[in-house]
Design a protein around this motif. Sequence first.
Motif, mmCIF file in Angstrom:
data_model
loop_
_atom_site.group_PDB
_atom_site.id
_atom_site.type_symbol
_atom_site.label_atom_id
_atom_site.label_comp_id
_atom_site.label_asym_id
_atom_site.label_seq_id
_atom_site.Cartn_x
_atom_site.Cartn_y
_atom_site.Cartn_z
ATOM 1 N N ARG A 111 -12.547 -1.866 2.349
ATOM 2 C CA ARG A 111 -13.547 -1.201 3.171
ATOM 3 C C ARG A 111 -13.699 -1.926 4.509
ATOM 4 N N ARG A 112 -13.787 -3.222 4.456
ATOM 5 C CA ARG A 112 -13.933 -3.982 5.676
ATOM 6 C C ARG A 112 -12.746 -3.809 6.588
ATOM 7 N N ARG A 113 -11.581 -3.767 5.988
ATOM 8 C CA ARG A 113 -10.392 -3.623 6.799
ATOM 9 C C ARG A 113 -10.449 -2.315 7.580
ATOM 10 N N TYR A 114 -10.845 -1.272 6.920
ATOM 11 C CA TYR A 114 -10.907 0.006 7.614
ATOM 12 C C TYR A 114 -12.028 0.071 8.616
ATOM 13 N N GLU A 115 -13.114 -0.548 8.283
ATOM 14 C CA GLU A 115 -14.230 -0.507 9.223
ATOM 15 C C GLU A 115 -13.980 -1.356 10.453
ATOM 16 N N THR A 116 -13.085 -2.324 10.332
ATOM 17 C CA THR A 116 -12.892 -3.221 11.467
ATOM 18 C C THR A 116 -11.580 -3.018 12.212
ATOM 19 N N THR A 117 -10.580 -2.448 11.555
ATOM 20 C CA THR A 117 -9.292 -2.363 12.243
ATOM 21 C C THR A 117 -8.794 -0.954 12.487
ATOM 22 N N TRP A 134 -15.876 5.814 8.883
ATOM 23 C CA TRP A 134 -15.106 6.140 7.698
ATOM 24 C C TRP A 134 -16.061 6.465 6.564
ATOM 25 N N THR A 135 -15.753 7.516 5.876
ATOM 26 C CA THR A 135 -16.512 7.789 4.666
ATOM 27 C C THR A 135 -15.598 7.470 3.492
ATOM 28 N N SER A 136 -16.174 7.088 2.398
ATOM 29 C CA SER A 136 -15.355 6.725 1.256
ATOM 30 C C SER A 136 -15.901 7.333 -0.020
ATOM 31 N N GLU A 137 -14.968 7.650 -0.875
ATOM 32 C CA GLU A 137 -15.326 8.139 -2.200
ATOM 33 C C GLU A 137 -14.494 7.359 -3.191
ATOM 34 N N TYR A 189 -10.496 7.201 1.651
ATOM 35 C CA TYR A 189 -11.174 7.046 2.930
ATOM 36 C C TYR A 189 -10.874 8.240 3.808
ATOM 37 N N HIS A 190 -11.893 8.686 4.485
ATOM 38 C CA HIS A 190 -11.713 9.841 5.342
ATOM 39 C C HIS A 190 -12.406 9.599 6.672
ATOM 40 N N THR A 222 -9.211 15.040 14.832
ATOM 41 C CA THR A 222 -8.117 14.723 13.925
ATOM 42 C C THR A 222 -8.677 14.106 12.650
ATOM 43 N N ASN A 223 -8.212 14.603 11.541
ATOM 44 C CA ASN A 223 -8.642 14.050 10.267
ATOM 45 C C ASN A 223 -7.636 13.030 9.774
ATOM 46 N N ARG A 224 -8.148 11.917 9.355
ATOM 47 C CA ARG A 224 -7.292 10.898 8.766
ATOM 48 C C ARG A 224 -7.788 10.623 7.365
ATOM 49 N N GLU A 225 -6.870 10.405 6.479
ATOM 50 C CA GLU A 225 -7.249 10.140 5.109
ATOM 51 C C GLU A 225 -6.334 9.077 4.516
ATOM 52 N N HIS A 226 -6.923 8.143 3.838
ATOM 53 C CA HIS A 226 -6.147 7.095 3.177
ATOM 54 C C HIS A 226 -6.617 6.996 1.738
#
Length: 61
Positions: free
Chosen positions: A9-15, A31-34, A42-43, A51-55
């Motif tokens: 989560r931190r990685r996505y929120e910061t990078t 980022w929203t997460s489920e 992550y969305h 643009t939608n991104r999803e991981h």
Amino acid sequence: MSTSFERVRRRYETTEKKCPTCGYIDKEGNWTSETDGQQIVYHHTCPSCDTNREHTFTFTR
Ligand SMILES: [Zn+2]
């Protein structure tokens, strides 16, 4: 299980703030997460170009 979760989560929120499509940097890191405990999705929707991104991550123990 929260250790891996927090790290990802931190990685996505910061990078992952910069949109690969338009280059917009989302300072809020919206980022929203489920998660169901086994995987986390992550969305993110770019506020500039929509643009939608999803991981998806799958946790293995
Ligand atoms: Zn964008």
